[in-house]
Write an enzyme that holds these catalytic residues in place. Sequence first.
Site, PDB file in Angstrom:
ATOM      1  N   GLU A  99       0.829  -1.210   0.000  1.00 18.50           N
ATOM      2  CA  GLU A  99       0.000   0.000   0.000  1.00 18.50           C
ATOM      3  C   GLU A  99       0.858   1.254   0.000  1.00 18.50           C
ATOM      4  O   GLU A  99       0.508   2.259  -0.624  1.00 18.50           O
ATOM      5  CB  GLU A  99      -0.938  -0.014   1.208  1.00 18.50           C
ATOM      6  CG  GLU A  99      -1.911  -1.186   1.247  1.00 18.50           C
ATOM      7  CD  GLU A  99      -2.726  -1.333  -0.030  1.00 18.50           C
ATOM      8  OE1 GLU A  99      -2.982  -0.317  -0.702  1.00 18.50           O
ATOM      9  OE2 GLU A  99      -3.093  -2.472  -0.364  1.00 18.50           O
ATOM     10  N   HIS A 102       1.701   2.310  -3.401  1.00 15.60           N
ATOM     11  CA  HIS A 102       0.718   3.159  -4.085  1.00 15.60           C
ATOM     12  C   HIS A 102       0.941   4.635  -3.746  1.00 15.60           C
ATOM     13  O   HIS A 102       0.721   5.511  -4.584  1.00 15.60           O
ATOM     14  CB  HIS A 102      -0.695   2.741  -3.690  1.00 15.60           C
ATOM     15  CG  HIS A 102      -1.133   1.443  -4.292  1.00 15.60           C
ATOM     16  ND1 HIS A 102      -1.018   1.168  -5.640  1.00 15.60           N
ATOM     17  CD2 HIS A 102      -1.700   0.331  -3.737  1.00 15.60           C
ATOM     18  CE1 HIS A 102      -1.487  -0.041  -5.888  1.00 15.60           C
ATOM     19  NE2 HIS A 102      -1.894  -0.576  -4.754  1.00 15.60           N
TER      20      HIS A 102
END
Length: 230
Positions: A99, A102
């Site tokens: 994550e 990202h």
Amino acid sequence: MLYFDPLYFLFAIPPLLLAMFAQWRVKSTFQSMSEVPARMTGAQAARQMLDSAGLTQVGIERVPGHLSDHYDPRHKVLRLSDSVYSQRSMAAVGVACHEAGHAFQDAKNYAPLTIRNAAVPAANFGSGIGVTVASVGLMLSSIPLGKVLLLAGIVMFAGVVFFQVVNLPVEFDASNRARRHLVEGNIISANEEQFVAKVLNAAALTYVAGTLQAVMTLLYFIMRFMGDRR
């Protein structure tokens, strides 16, 4: 009717089986890698990865649910589930840093991520309405209105397929960034990278399965619209 068309099941069953296998593999791999200890929690690993890139403004929050982890580009925050946020395991570290990958993409204006985010409204609309409209069109295929509705449903569902296709490089790139920074940042050792890779590779299979499901559904609708019953 769509759901009683044997041809539909020829298109739907293979990707459905792949999706079921992918979900099983993600759960089993996450569980097994949760038993492999790491030197820090998922939240700590993500924080270190973000700070090393100067992304100190990106926040990290705990959210309920299992594997509900995601990066929110609007509020610049990583939201990590309980099983990732506070656990010291290779599974937690791998998911959290994926994550964080990202967030790296967002900071660098990674083009596929920008395109994917722009496609979200069309994908959300087409995933429900598109299939419904196309299905109604198939049921009314004996009249001109049926063809019109089927074509409209195809156009709307094409947004879902576009989102899924663009999403693949976004997810793969985030995983690659995570694996690279985990070792370079000394969050894990080079020997431990194999454990993180197992988690991320299992997750990657779910993205492939989702894309295949969408593509095969669209192909089925297109073939029915073209009148090819072979």
